[in-house]
Structures are given as C-alpha cells and as structure tokens.
Motif scaffolding. Structure first.
Motif, PDB file in Angstrom:
ATOM      1  N   GLY A  16      30.101 148.723  56.730  1.00 36.04           N
ATOM      2  CA  GLY A  16      29.928 149.281  58.058  1.00 36.04           C
ATOM      3  C   GLY A  16      30.759 148.517  59.073  1.00 36.04           C
ATOM      4  O   GLY A  16      31.100 147.349  58.883  1.00 36.04           O
ATOM      5  N   HIS A  17      31.078 149.177  60.161  1.00 38.34           N
ATOM      6  CA  HIS A  17      31.807 148.590  61.276  1.00 38.34           C
ATOM      7  C   HIS A  17      30.805 148.352  62.399  1.00 38.34           C
ATOM      8  O   HIS A  17      30.208 149.303  62.917  1.00 38.34           O
ATOM      9  CB  HIS A  17      32.921 149.543  61.729  1.00 38.34           C
ATOM     10  CG  HIS A  17      33.612 149.124  62.971  1.00 38.34           C
ATOM     11  ND1 HIS A  17      34.486 148.064  63.019  1.00 38.34           N
ATOM     12  CD2 HIS A  17      33.537 149.603  64.236  1.00 38.34           C
ATOM     13  CE1 HIS A  17      34.930 147.925  64.251  1.00 38.34           C
ATOM     14  NE2 HIS A  17      34.370 148.842  65.012  1.00 38.34           N
ATOM     15  N   ALA A  18      30.587 147.075  62.764  1.00 42.25           N
ATOM     16  CA  ALA A  18      29.607 146.723  63.797  1.00 42.25           C
ATOM     17  C   ALA A  18      30.160 147.025  65.185  1.00 42.25           C
ATOM     18  O   ALA A  18      31.286 146.659  65.511  1.00 42.25           O
ATOM     19  CB  ALA A  18      29.249 145.249  63.701  1.00 42.25           C
ATOM     20  N   VAL A  19      29.327 147.717  65.997  1.00 43.78           N
ATOM     21  CA  VAL A  19      29.680 148.036  67.377  1.00 43.78           C
ATOM     22  C   VAL A  19      28.556 147.495  68.263  1.00 43.78           C
ATOM     23  O   VAL A  19      27.474 148.074  68.322  1.00 43.78           O
ATOM     24  CB  VAL A  19      29.856 149.559  67.582  1.00 43.78           C
ATOM     25  CG1 VAL A  19      30.214 149.863  69.034  1.00 43.78           C
ATOM     26  CG2 VAL A  19      30.899 150.128  66.618  1.00 43.78           C
ATOM     27  N   SER A  20      28.810 146.374  68.919  1.00 43.34           N
ATOM     28  CA  SER A  20      27.799 145.733  69.757  1.00 43.34           C
ATOM     29  C   SER A  20      27.664 146.483  71.077  1.00 43.34           C
ATOM     30  O   SER A  20      28.656 146.846  71.704  1.00 43.34           O
ATOM     31  CB  SER A  20      28.206 144.286  70.019  1.00 43.34           C
ATOM     32  OG  SER A  20      27.282 143.661  70.878  1.00 43.34           O
ATOM     33  N   GLN A  21      26.430 146.718  71.502  1.00 41.68           N
ATOM     34  CA  GLN A  21      26.165 147.332  72.797  1.00 41.68           C
ATOM     35  C   GLN A  21      25.735 146.282  73.815  1.00 41.68           C
ATOM     36  O   GLN A  21      26.126 146.344  74.970  1.00 41.68           O
ATOM     37  CB  GLN A  21      25.094 148.419  72.664  1.00 41.68           C
ATOM     38  CG  GLN A  21      25.515 149.555  71.729  1.00 41.68           C
ATOM     39  CD  GLN A  21      26.727 150.298  72.246  1.00 41.68           C
ATOM     40  OE1 GLN A  21      26.678 150.946  73.276  1.00 41.68           O
ATOM     41  NE2 GLN A  21      27.843 150.183  71.543  1.00 41.68           N
ATOM     42  N   THR A  22      24.891 145.346  73.392  1.00 39.21           N
ATOM     43  CA  THR A  22      24.486 144.181  74.187  1.00 39.21           C
ATOM     44  C   THR A  22      24.297 143.044  73.195  1.00 39.21           C
ATOM     45  O   THR A  22      24.590 143.195  72.008  1.00 39.21           O
ATOM     46  CB  THR A  22      23.158 144.412  74.951  1.00 39.21           C
ATOM     47  OG1 THR A  22      22.076 144.457  74.017  1.00 39.21           O
ATOM     48  CG2 THR A  22      23.183 145.683  75.780  1.00 39.21           C
ATOM     49  N   ASP A  23      23.776 141.914  73.670  1.00 39.97           N
ATOM     50  CA  ASP A  23      23.507 140.816  72.743  1.00 39.97           C
ATOM     51  C   ASP A  23      22.250 141.052  71.913  1.00 39.97           C
ATOM     52  O   ASP A  23      21.922 140.261  71.038  1.00 39.97           O
ATOM     53  CB  ASP A  23      23.404 139.487  73.500  1.00 39.97           C
ATOM     54  CG  ASP A  23      22.247 139.442  74.476  1.00 39.97           C
ATOM     55  OD1 ASP A  23      21.756 140.514  74.886  1.00 39.97           O
ATOM     56  OD2 ASP A  23      21.831 138.325  74.846  1.00 39.97           O
ATOM     57  N   ARG A  24      21.531 142.164  72.161  1.00 40.41           N
ATOM     58  CA  ARG A  24      20.294 142.448  71.433  1.00 40.41           C
ATOM     59  C   ARG A  24      20.328 143.708  70.587  1.00 40.41           C
ATOM     60  O   ARG A  24      19.452 143.906  69.751  1.00 40.41           O
ATOM     61  CB  ARG A  24      19.112 142.531  72.397  1.00 40.41           C
ATOM     62  CG  ARG A  24      18.832 141.197  73.073  1.00 40.41           C
ATOM     63  CD  ARG A  24      17.625 141.251  73.935  1.00 40.41           C
ATOM     64  NE  ARG A  24      17.888 142.132  75.077  1.00 40.41           N
ATOM     65  CZ  ARG A  24      16.959 142.556  75.910  1.00 40.41           C
ATOM     66  NH1 ARG A  24      15.720 142.200  75.744  1.00 40.41           N
ATOM     67  NH2 ARG A  24      17.277 143.337  76.912  1.00 40.41           N
ATOM     68  N   TYR A  25      21.292 144.604  70.802  1.00 39.79           N
ATOM     69  CA  TYR A  25      21.330 145.790  69.964  1.00 39.79           C
ATOM     70  C   TYR A  25      22.747 146.328  69.838  1.00 39.79           C
ATOM     71  O   TYR A  25      23.644 145.988  70.603  1.00 39.79           O
ATOM     72  CB  TYR A  25      20.381 146.878  70.484  1.00 39.79           C
ATOM     73  CG  TYR A  25      21.004 147.838  71.477  1.00 39.79           C
ATOM     74  CD1 TYR A  25      21.497 149.066  71.041  1.00 39.79           C
ATOM     75  CD2 TYR A  25      21.098 147.533  72.822  1.00 39.79           C
ATOM     76  CE1 TYR A  25      22.067 149.954  71.940  1.00 39.79           C
ATOM     77  CE2 TYR A  25      21.655 148.414  73.716  1.00 39.79           C
ATOM     78  CZ  TYR A  25      22.139 149.626  73.276  1.00 39.79           C
ATOM     79  OH  TYR A  25      22.717 150.501  74.155  1.00 39.79           O
ATOM     80  N   GLY A  26      22.894 147.137  68.819  1.00 36.28           N
ATOM     81  CA  GLY A  26      24.176 147.780  68.564  1.00 36.28           C
ATOM     82  C   GLY A  26      24.015 148.755  67.421  1.00 36.28           C
ATOM     83  O   GLY A  26      22.895 149.088  67.019  1.00 36.28           O
ATOM     84  N   TYR A  27      25.126 149.196  66.906  1.00 31.38           N
ATOM     85  CA  TYR A  27      25.068 150.120  65.775  1.00 31.38           C
ATOM     86  C   TYR A  27      26.216 149.849  64.821  1.00 31.38           C
ATOM     87  O   TYR A  27      27.151 149.114  65.129  1.00 31.38           O
ATOM     88  CB  TYR A  27      25.081 151.577  66.240  1.00 31.38           C
ATOM     89  CG  TYR A  27      26.350 152.045  66.919  1.00 31.38           C
ATOM     90  CD1 TYR A  27      27.421 152.532  66.176  1.00 31.38           C
ATOM     91  CD2 TYR A  27      26.466 152.030  68.294  1.00 31.38           C
ATOM     92  CE1 TYR A  27      28.581 152.971  66.789  1.00 31.38           C
ATOM     93  CE2 TYR A  27      27.615 152.477  68.922  1.00 31.38           C
ATOM     94  CZ  TYR A  27      28.672 152.950  68.161  1.00 31.38           C
ATOM     95  OH  TYR A  27      29.818 153.379  68.767  1.00 31.38           O
ATOM     96  N   PHE A  28      26.083 150.421  63.653  1.00 30.40           N
ATOM     97  CA  PHE A  28      27.149 150.390  62.659  1.00 30.40           C
ATOM     98  C   PHE A  28      27.694 151.792  62.504  1.00 30.40           C
ATOM     99  O   PHE A  28      26.942 152.764  62.440  1.00 30.40           O
ATOM    100  CB  PHE A  28      26.622 149.915  61.297  1.00 30.40           C
ATOM    101  CG  PHE A  28      26.370 148.440  61.231  1.00 30.40           C
ATOM    102  CD1 PHE A  28      27.382 147.567  60.857  1.00 30.40           C
ATOM    103  CD2 PHE A  28      25.129 147.930  61.534  1.00 30.40           C
ATOM    104  CE1 PHE A  28      27.154 146.209  60.794  1.00 30.40           C
ATOM    105  CE2 PHE A  28      24.888 146.568  61.476  1.00 30.40           C
ATOM    106  CZ  PHE A  28      25.904 145.706  61.102  1.00 30.40           C
ATOM    107  N   SER A  29      29.004 151.884  62.452  1.00 30.08           N
ATOM    108  CA  SER A  29      29.655 153.136  62.086  1.00 30.08           C
ATOM    109  C   SER A  29      30.138 152.985  60.642  1.00 30.08           C
ATOM    110  O   SER A  29      30.160 151.878  60.090  1.00 30.08           O
ATOM    111  CB  SER A  29      30.833 153.432  63.017  1.00 30.08           C
ATOM    112  OG  SER A  29      31.820 152.423  62.900  1.00 30.08           O
ATOM    113  N   LEU A  30      30.496 154.093  60.044  1.00 25.37           N
ATOM    114  CA  LEU A  30      30.974 154.092  58.659  1.00 25.37           C
ATOM    115  C   LEU A  30      32.309 154.834  58.590  1.00 25.37           C
ATOM    116  O   LEU A  30      32.399 155.936  58.049  1.00 25.37           O
ATOM    117  CB  LEU A  30      29.935 154.734  57.736  1.00 25.37           C
ATOM    118  CG  LEU A  30      28.587 154.028  57.688  1.00 25.37           C
ATOM    119  CD1 LEU A  30      27.551 154.862  56.971  1.00 25.37           C
ATOM    120  CD2 LEU A  30      28.748 152.656  57.029  1.00 25.37           C
TER     121      LEU A  30
END
Length: 98
Positions: A16-30
C-alpha cells in the motif's frame, strides 16, 4: 505502519501507499491494483490513550474487497504487530445501486 494487499483473483500481492492526512490518521491507496496513488482503500486512525489505559488505540477499516495485512511497528520498543482484514467490506455494499 505498512500495508500489503493480496488478490487471489490476480494471484499477486502489492504494498500500500501511505497517504497521511494528519499526525493521527491517514489512508493507504493501492496503486498497483487501481493505478491511482490518491484513491483511498484502507483508512487508519491512531489515538494516544496512554493517559487512561496505558496503550494506543488503532482503528482501521477497509474500503476494498482485497485481503490486506496492516503491520504496525512500535518505534520505541521495536515490537511488531500485524492485523488482518476482518471482513470483505466495511458496512454494506450495493453493487446494483442506481
């Protein structure tokens, strides 16, 4: 935190490719499966609850039909924990919605 997704239909595994939104959450794309590094597939949120329970809380939910494994490494102790996707989809899926 890292993510590996597996497709039995395609017979392969991609990171997965990590995409940080803040220092507490984010998402992974594929992007290996979707071709889009900005398309969210698995959301992750970490909460510092050490003041009450002495631990951190990890929330994760998949927006994908792929099986995946999240691997979390504690940067202080070096402890590694893996989490498998719990279900094929979170919530419900309507494949014939108008």
């Amino acid at each position: 935190i890292t993510l590996a997704a597996h497709s039995s239909r395609h017979g392969r595994t991609d990171s997965g490719h990590a995409v940080s939104q803040t220092d507490r959450y984010g998402y992974f794309s594929l992007p290996g499966f979707t071709g889009d590094a900005a398309f969210p597939e698995v959301y992750v949120k970490m909460i510092d609850n050490t003041h009450a329970s002495g631990t951190f809380w990890l929330f994760q939910t998949g927006l994908t039909s792929l099986d995946y494994t999240l691997t979390v490494t504690d940067t202080v102790t070096g402890a590694v924990t893996s989490y498998e996707s719990a279900a094929q989809f979170c919530g419900d899926v309507h494949t014939l919605a108008p």
